[in-house]
Design a protein around this motif. Structure first.
Motif, PDB file in Angstrom:
ATOM      1  N   LEU A   1      48.661  39.328  34.456  1.00 35.50           N
ATOM      2  CA  LEU A   1      48.919  40.064  35.689  1.00 35.50           C
ATOM      3  C   LEU A   1      47.688  40.085  36.592  1.00 35.50           C
ATOM      4  N   ASN A   2      46.482  40.172  36.007  1.00 32.84           N
ATOM      5  CA  ASN A   2      45.265  40.102  36.808  1.00 32.84           C
ATOM      6  C   ASN A   2      45.114  38.753  37.486  1.00 32.84           C
ATOM      7  N   ILE A   3      45.486  37.685  36.791  1.00 35.45           N
ATOM      8  CA  ILE A   3      45.409  36.345  37.391  1.00 35.45           C
ATOM      9  C   ILE A   3      46.391  36.236  38.546  1.00 35.45           C
ATOM     10  N   LEU A   4      47.628  36.729  38.360  1.00 36.80           N
ATOM     11  CA  LEU A   4      48.607  36.708  39.448  1.00 36.80           C
ATOM     12  C   LEU A   4      48.129  37.559  40.628  1.00 36.80           C
ATOM     13  N   TRP A   5      47.619  38.755  40.324  1.00 39.29           N
ATOM     14  CA  TRP A   5      47.108  39.638  41.373  1.00 39.29           C
ATOM     15  C   TRP A   5      45.971  38.965  42.127  1.00 39.29           C
ATOM     16  N   LEU A   6      45.056  38.329  41.393  1.00 35.49           N
ATOM     17  CA  LEU A   6      43.896  37.698  42.003  1.00 35.49           C
ATOM     18  C   LEU A   6      44.307  36.546  42.917  1.00 35.49           C
ATOM     19  N   ILE A   7      45.266  35.752  42.477  1.00 35.48           N
ATOM     20  CA  ILE A   7      45.721  34.609  43.275  1.00 35.48           C
ATOM     21  C   ILE A   7      46.476  35.066  44.517  1.00 35.48           C
ATOM     22  N   LEU A   8      47.366  36.042  44.357  1.00 36.02           N
ATOM     23  CA  LEU A   8      48.236  36.439  45.454  1.00 36.02           C
ATOM     24  C   LEU A   8      47.591  37.413  46.429  1.00 36.02           C
ATOM     25  N   LEU A   9      46.795  38.339  45.953  1.00 37.25           N
ATOM     26  CA  LEU A   9      46.357  39.425  46.817  1.00 37.25           C
ATOM     27  C   LEU A   9      44.906  39.833  46.609  1.00 37.25           C
ATOM     28  N   GLY A  10      44.391  39.750  45.423  1.00 36.57           N
ATOM     29  CA  GLY A  10      43.107  40.348  45.095  1.00 36.57           C
ATOM     30  C   GLY A  10      41.914  39.765  45.819  1.00 36.57           C
TER      31      GLY A  10
ATOM     32  N   VAL B   1      34.371  52.967  38.495  1.00 34.27           N
ATOM     33  CA  VAL B   1      35.397  52.013  38.093  1.00 34.27           C
ATOM     34  C   VAL B   1      34.876  51.233  36.897  1.00 34.27           C
ATOM     35  N   GLU B   2      35.632  51.250  35.808  1.00 39.52           N
ATOM     36  CA  GLU B   2      35.295  50.463  34.614  1.00 39.52           C
ATOM     37  C   GLU B   2      36.315  49.348  34.467  1.00 39.52           C
ATOM     38  N   LEU B   3      35.861  48.121  34.492  1.00 37.67           N
ATOM     39  CA  LEU B   3      36.756  46.976  34.335  1.00 37.67           C
ATOM     40  C   LEU B   3      36.855  46.596  32.870  1.00 37.67           C
ATOM     41  N   GLY B   4      37.930  45.929  32.515  1.00 39.01           N
ATOM     42  CA  GLY B   4      38.108  45.438  31.149  1.00 39.01           C
ATOM     43  C   GLY B   4      39.226  46.158  30.436  1.00 39.01           C
TER      44      GLY B   4
ATOM     45  N   PHE C   1      35.732  49.440  45.838  1.00 44.72           N
ATOM     46  CA  PHE C   1      37.111  48.989  46.062  1.00 44.72           C
ATOM     47  C   PHE C   1      37.234  47.483  45.865  1.00 44.72           C
ATOM     48  N   ALA C   2      36.208  46.739  46.262  1.00 42.99           N
ATOM     49  CA  ALA C   2      36.230  45.289  46.084  1.00 42.99           C
ATOM     50  C   ALA C   2      36.272  44.931  44.606  1.00 42.99           C
ATOM     51  N   GLN C   3      35.505  45.644  43.816  1.00 43.62           N
ATOM     52  CA  GLN C   3      35.494  45.419  42.365  1.00 43.62           C
ATOM     53  C   GLN C   3      36.872  45.701  41.779  1.00 43.62           C
ATOM     54  N   LEU C   4      37.489  46.785  42.186  1.00 41.13           N
ATOM     55  CA  LEU C   4      38.806  47.145  41.660  1.00 41.13           C
ATOM     56  C   LEU C   4      39.883  46.208  42.177  1.00 41.13           C
ATOM     57  N   SER C   5      39.732  45.709  43.389  1.00 42.06           N
ATOM     58  CA  SER C   5      40.770  44.838  43.935  1.00 42.06           C
ATOM     59  C   SER C   5      40.769  43.448  43.298  1.00 42.06           C
ATOM     60  N   LEU C   6      39.709  43.088  42.601  1.00 40.14           N
ATOM     61  CA  LEU C   6      39.705  41.807  41.894  1.00 40.14           C
ATOM     62  C   LEU C   6      40.485  41.881  40.583  1.00 40.14           C
ATOM     63  N   LEU C   7      40.251  42.906  39.791  1.00 42.23           N
ATOM     64  CA  LEU C   7      40.886  43.028  38.475  1.00 42.23           C
ATOM     65  C   LEU C   7      41.401  44.461  38.254  1.00 42.23           C
ATOM     66  N   PRO C   8      42.539  44.823  38.858  1.00 47.11           N
ATOM     67  CA  PRO C   8      42.999  46.205  38.732  1.00 47.11           C
ATOM     68  C   PRO C   8      43.661  46.529  37.396  1.00 47.11           C
ATOM     69  N   PHE C   9      44.230  45.535  36.733  1.00 48.50           N
ATOM     70  CA  PHE C   9      44.919  45.801  35.469  1.00 48.50           C
ATOM     71  C   PHE C   9      43.892  45.987  34.379  1.00 48.50           C
ATOM     72  N   GLY C  10      43.957  47.108  33.709  1.00 42.78           N
ATOM     73  CA  GLY C  10      43.031  47.428  32.638  1.00 42.78           C
ATOM     74  C   GLY C  10      41.809  48.184  33.121  1.00 42.78           C
ATOM     75  N   ALA C  11      41.678  48.359  34.433  1.00 42.86           N
ATOM     76  CA  ALA C  11      40.536  49.106  34.958  1.00 42.86           C
ATOM     77  C   ALA C  11      40.792  50.602  34.828  1.00 42.86           C
TER      78      ALA C  11
ATOM     79  N   ALA D   1      46.611  40.469  26.740  1.00 42.28           N
ATOM     80  CA  ALA D   1      47.099  39.185  27.251  1.00 42.28           C
ATOM     81  C   ALA D   1      47.987  39.393  28.474  1.00 42.28           C
ATOM     82  N   GLY D   2      48.828  40.432  28.445  1.00 41.33           N
ATOM     83  CA  GLY D   2      49.688  40.721  29.592  1.00 41.33           C
ATOM     84  C   GLY D   2      48.875  41.148  30.798  1.00 41.33           C
ATOM     85  N   GLY D   3      47.858  41.976  30.564  1.00 46.86           N
ATOM     86  CA  GLY D   3      46.987  42.397  31.653  1.00 46.86           C
ATOM     87  C   GLY D   3      46.210  41.241  32.244  1.00 46.86           C
ATOM     88  N   LEU D   4      45.805  40.308  31.382  1.00 45.36           N
ATOM     89  CA  LEU D   4      45.098  39.120  31.864  1.00 45.36           C
ATOM     90  C   LEU D   4      46.002  38.292  32.769  1.00 45.36           C
TER      91      LEU D   4
END
Length: 120
Positions: free
Chosen positions: A68-77, A56-59, A107-117, A63-66
């Motif tokens: 969405l990653n923040i929303l994902w992280l707050i709600l579910l990640g 898994v490569e993060l990054g 999986f934990a790494q991917l579940s934190l920041l899935p957008f752009g991974a 701006a849109g991915g950032l």
């Protein structure tokens, strides 16, 4: 070794995890707002099905991915990441479980920041 690990993983929970992540992705894709989140669930579902030998490569998110990653992280990640970290820690207690624990850390790494991974 990757083939044997993937077959054991598939039999003992990989297929079930794939089905559950796919159902979550389908439910999220019902609404227009949930489509990006559903697509990330499908990305994770594919990794859950056959995780050994993949990285898994993060990054590489804009701006849109950032956003969405923040929303994902707050709600579910964060909940998913903590769950995978706990399962991975329990699996790493035994020598046999270490490879499976490492996959849960992936999986934990991917579940934190899935957008752009990227999954390789």
């Amino acid at each position: 070794m990757n083939l044997i690990g993937n077959i054991i993983w598939l039999i003992f929970g990989g297929l079930l995890g794939f089905i559950l992540w796919s159902i979550a992705g389908l439910i999220l894709c019902v609404t227009i707002i949930g489509i990006p989140f559903g697509m990330q669930c499908f990305k994770i579902a594919i990794l859950v099905l056959w995780p050994f030998g993949k990285e898994v490569e993060l990054g590489n998110f804009g701006a849109g991915g950032l956003l969405l990653n923040i929303l994902w992280l707050i709600l579910l990640g964060w909940e998913l990441a903590i769950t995978h970290l706990i399962i991975g820690a329990f699996l790493c207690v035994t020598i046999i479980g270490i490879p499976f624990g490492i996959q849960h850390f992936k999986f934990a790494q991917l579940s934190l920041l899935p957008f752009g991974a990227r999954i390789r």
